[in-house]
Design a protein around this motif. Structure first.
Motif, PDB file in Angstrom:
ATOM      1  N   VAL A 102       0.754  -1.291   0.103  1.00  0.00           N
ATOM      2  CA  VAL A 102       0.031   0.177   0.051  1.00  0.00           C
ATOM      3  C   VAL A 102       0.841   1.206   0.060  1.00  0.00           C
ATOM      4  N   ILE A 103       1.797   1.322   0.737  1.00  0.00           N
ATOM      5  CA  ILE A 103       2.912   2.381   0.695  1.00  0.00           C
ATOM      6  C   ILE A 103       3.539   2.638  -0.452  1.00  0.00           C
ATOM      7  N   MET A 104       3.875   1.407  -1.264  1.00  0.00           N
ATOM      8  CA  MET A 104       4.372   1.815  -2.754  1.00  0.00           C
ATOM      9  C   MET A 104       3.306   2.140  -3.459  1.00  0.00           C
ATOM     10  N   GLY A 105       2.196   1.785  -3.426  1.00  0.00           N
ATOM     11  CA  GLY A 105       1.147   2.150  -4.344  1.00  0.00           C
ATOM     12  C   GLY A 105       0.690   3.536  -4.097  1.00  0.00           C
ATOM     13  N   ALA A 106       0.757   3.898  -2.851  1.00  0.00           N
ATOM     14  CA  ALA A 106       0.309   5.299  -2.434  1.00  0.00           C
ATOM     15  C   ALA A 106       1.299   6.439  -3.249  1.00  0.00           C
ATOM     16  N   TYR A 107       2.495   5.944  -3.178  1.00  0.00           N
ATOM     17  CA  TYR A 107       3.538   7.042  -3.526  1.00  0.00           C
ATOM     18  C   TYR A 107       3.339   7.053  -5.073  1.00  0.00           C
ATOM     19  N   LEU A 108       3.001   5.901  -5.958  1.00  0.00           N
ATOM     20  CA  LEU A 108       2.702   6.074  -7.219  1.00  0.00           C
ATOM     21  C   LEU A 108       1.605   6.935  -7.488  1.00  0.00           C
ATOM     22  N   GLY A 109       0.449   6.418  -6.673  1.00  0.00           N
ATOM     23  CA  GLY A 109      -0.903   7.152  -7.104  1.00  0.00           C
ATOM     24  C   GLY A 109      -0.849   8.701  -6.864  1.00  0.00           C
ATOM     25  N   THR A 110      -0.148   9.310  -5.968  1.00  0.00           N
ATOM     26  CA  THR A 110      -0.013  10.657  -5.627  1.00  0.00           C
ATOM     27  C   THR A 110       0.555  11.447  -6.735  1.00  0.00           C
ATOM     28  N   ARG A 111       1.796  10.859  -7.305  1.00  0.00           N
ATOM     29  CA  ARG A 111       2.340  11.504  -8.528  1.00  0.00           C
ATOM     30  C   ARG A 111       1.400  11.662  -9.732  1.00  0.00           C
ATOM     31  N   PHE A 112       0.747  10.534  -9.742  1.00  0.00           N
ATOM     32  CA  PHE A 112      -0.325  10.538 -10.945  1.00  0.00           C
ATOM     33  C   PHE A 112      -1.663  11.486 -10.617  1.00  0.00           C
ATOM     34  N   MET A 113      -2.256  11.475  -9.482  1.00  0.00           N
ATOM     35  CA  MET A 113      -3.573  12.214  -9.324  1.00  0.00           C
ATOM     36  C   MET A 113      -3.463  13.599  -9.548  1.00  0.00           C
ATOM     37  N   THR A 114      -2.254  14.418  -9.216  1.00  0.00           N
ATOM     38  CA  THR A 114      -2.351  15.770  -9.518  1.00  0.00           C
ATOM     39  C   THR A 114      -2.356  16.388 -11.161  1.00  0.00           C
ATOM     40  N   ARG A 115      -2.057  15.212 -11.855  1.00  0.00           N
ATOM     41  CA  ARG A 115      -2.369  15.475 -13.265  1.00  0.00           C
ATOM     42  C   ARG A 115      -3.785  15.282 -13.975  1.00  0.00           C
ATOM     43  N   LEU A 116      -4.654  14.940 -12.896  1.00  0.00           N
ATOM     44  CA  LEU A 116      -5.764  14.523 -13.583  1.00  0.00           C
ATOM     45  C   LEU A 116      -6.946  15.569 -13.397  1.00  0.00           C
ATOM     46  N   ARG A 117      -8.151  15.744 -14.154  1.00  0.00           N
ATOM     47  CA  ARG A 117      -9.168  16.489 -13.680  1.00  0.00           C
ATOM     48  C   ARG A 117     -10.002  16.099 -12.641  1.00  0.00           C
ATOM     49  N   ASN A 118     -10.531  16.887 -12.152  1.00  0.00           N
ATOM     50  CA  ASN A 118     -11.752  16.449 -11.125  1.00  0.00           C
ATOM     51  C   ASN A 118     -12.791  15.658 -11.600  1.00  0.00           C
ATOM     52  N   THR A 119     -13.193  16.053 -12.894  1.00  0.00           N
ATOM     53  CA  THR A 119     -14.253  15.145 -13.377  1.00  0.00           C
ATOM     54  C   THR A 119     -13.650  13.669 -13.644  1.00  0.00           C
ATOM     55  N   THR A 120     -12.419  13.639 -13.893  1.00  0.00           N
ATOM     56  CA  THR A 120     -11.705  12.422 -14.360  1.00  0.00           C
ATOM     57  C   THR A 120     -11.634  11.419 -12.917  1.00  0.00           C
ATOM     58  N   LEU A 121     -11.487  12.087 -11.897  1.00  0.00           N
ATOM     59  CA  LEU A 121     -11.392  11.374 -10.653  1.00  0.00           C
ATOM     60  C   LEU A 121     -12.675  10.886 -10.308  1.00  0.00           C
ATOM     61  N   ARG A 122     -13.809  11.819 -10.562  1.00  0.00           N
ATOM     62  CA  ARG A 122     -15.062  11.095 -10.319  1.00  0.00           C
ATOM     63  C   ARG A 122     -15.417   9.902 -11.302  1.00  0.00           C
ATOM     64  N   LYS A 123     -14.761   9.915 -12.495  1.00  0.00           N
ATOM     65  CA  LYS A 123     -15.067   8.838 -13.280  1.00  0.00           C
ATOM     66  C   LYS A 123     -14.303   7.634 -12.929  1.00  0.00           C
ATOM     67  N   LEU A 124     -13.390   7.827 -12.179  1.00  0.00           N
ATOM     68  CA  LEU A 124     -12.648   6.674 -11.892  1.00  0.00           C
ATOM     69  C   LEU A 124     -13.183   6.118 -10.657  1.00  0.00           C
ATOM     70  N   PHE A 125     -13.524   7.252  -9.627  1.00  0.00           N
ATOM     71  CA  PHE A 125     -14.275   6.772  -8.378  1.00  0.00           C
ATOM     72  C   PHE A 125     -15.486   6.049  -8.426  1.00  0.00           C
ATOM     73  N   LEU A 126     -16.299   6.225  -9.457  1.00  0.00           N
ATOM     74  CA  LEU A 126     -17.763   5.759  -9.357  1.00  0.00           C
ATOM     75  C   LEU A 126     -17.722   4.269  -9.862  1.00  0.00           C
ATOM     76  N   PRO A 127     -17.070   3.502 -10.935  1.00  0.00           N
ATOM     77  CA  PRO A 127     -17.154   2.031 -10.908  1.00  0.00           C
ATOM     78  C   PRO A 127     -16.830   1.414  -9.917  1.00  0.00           C
ATOM     79  N   VAL A 128     -15.517   1.730  -9.389  1.00  0.00           N
ATOM     80  CA  VAL A 128     -15.042   1.095  -8.038  1.00  0.00           C
ATOM     81  C   VAL A 128     -16.092   0.839  -6.845  1.00  0.00           C
ATOM     82  N   VAL A 129     -16.881   2.022  -6.752  1.00  0.00           N
ATOM     83  CA  VAL A 129     -17.629   2.125  -5.602  1.00  0.00           C
ATOM     84  C   VAL A 129     -18.840   1.409  -5.943  1.00  0.00           C
TER      85      VAL A 129
END
Length: 282
Positions: free
Chosen positions: A238-265
């Motif tokens: 989880v620590i390794m994944g979190a490090y990679l995830g934070t570097r990726f998230m800042t480059r996304l749109r807010n709408t993209t985050l919601r679209k990624l959030f929805l199917p998982v939930v």
């Protein structure tokens, strides 16, 4: 499965869960509990114990990166943490009383509600910035950050703070009951009720989940729910994944985050409701 293969599979799964959790503000715990129980056959109590520890690890890694980028709002996080910590302590104390199926059903229904609310504002990039309510003004619950994707400064202020506070107490309660960071519900409260930008909601959620999880971790440890052979690869992954995830998230749109959030939930909601009803799926 050989023991080494089992541990390696746990590690790789945790890397993916940690990355997704850091990007979406879920902390990974809300993914790990159903994955460990459904795919690896881990007892729910051990899955919850491993998850609560991994949530703390995710928060430590992801929150530091988001603080540097200015996305995490510490003032809002600490204000809402008062509600989540209280709920987490109460929830952890109720675990031995509530049957496992009831816990799974509660999680599934709560996730389904989160998904429906998120669907209604799927295309919203930056919420309108109306005047904050009295609590937001008094405690200065607002801020700004530079959005790399939009290439501009984004200013925001919280609204409907009381509703958000109540929702956060519920998020903490679920965290203590289910051994998760309840990041999905924290994101929901900040994004929907308090009208914060999605990036701020996910980043601040990552900051808060560690506080909430730490409040109930001691109770899980005392009950013997922390299994070292499960916790160790999960926490490292989880620590390794979190490090990679934070570097990726800042480059996304807010709408993209919601679209990624929805199917998982949605997926997790269906899976956990069916398990709560005694139906083995998948």
């Amino acid at each position: 499965m050989e023991p080494w293969a089992f541990l390696l599979a746990l590690l790789l799964t945790a890397v993916v869960a940690g990355g997704i959790g850091a990007i979406l503000g879920l902390g990974g715990g809300i993914l790990l509990v159903p994955i460990l129980t459904m795919f690896y056959g881990v007892s729910l109590r051990y899955a919850m114990g491993a998850s609560i520890i991994s949530v703390i690890a995710t928060s430590s890694g992801a929150a530091a990166a988001y603080l540097r980028s200015g996305l995490t709002n510490i003032r809002i996080g600490l204000f809402l943490a008062m509600a989540t910590v209280g709920g987490a302590i109460l929830g952890a104390g109720l675990v031995g009383v509530v049957p496992e199926r009831v816990l799974e059903l509660i999680l599934g229904l709560a996730l389904a509600y989160s998904a429906i609310v998120t669907l209604r504002q799927l295309s919203l990039e930056i919420p309108e910035n109306p005047p904050g309510d009295a609590l937001a003004v008094r405690f200065e619950l607002g801020g700004s950050y530079y959005d790399e994707r939009l290439e501009r400064e984004v200013t925001y202020r919280a609204v409907r703070v009381r509703r958000g506070f109540v929702a956060m107490f519920g998020a903490g309660l679920l965290s203590g009951l289910l051994g998760i960071g309840s990041g999905a519900f924290k994101v929901l409260a900040m994004d929907h009720f308090m009208r914060l930008p999605m990036k701020v909601s996910t980043a601040t959620s990552n900051f808060m989940i560690g506080i909430t999880a730490a409040a109930s971790a001691a109770i899980y440890f005392r009950r013997g729910d922390i299994h070292p052979l499960i916790v160790t690869p999960v926490a490292l992954g989880v620590i390794m994944g979190a490090y990679l995830g934070t570097r990726f998230m800042t480059r996304l749109r807010n709408t993209t985050l919601r679209k990624l959030f929805l199917p998982v939930v949605f997926y997790l909601a269906i899976a956990m409701v069916l398990r709560g009803l005694g139906i083995r799926w998948p």
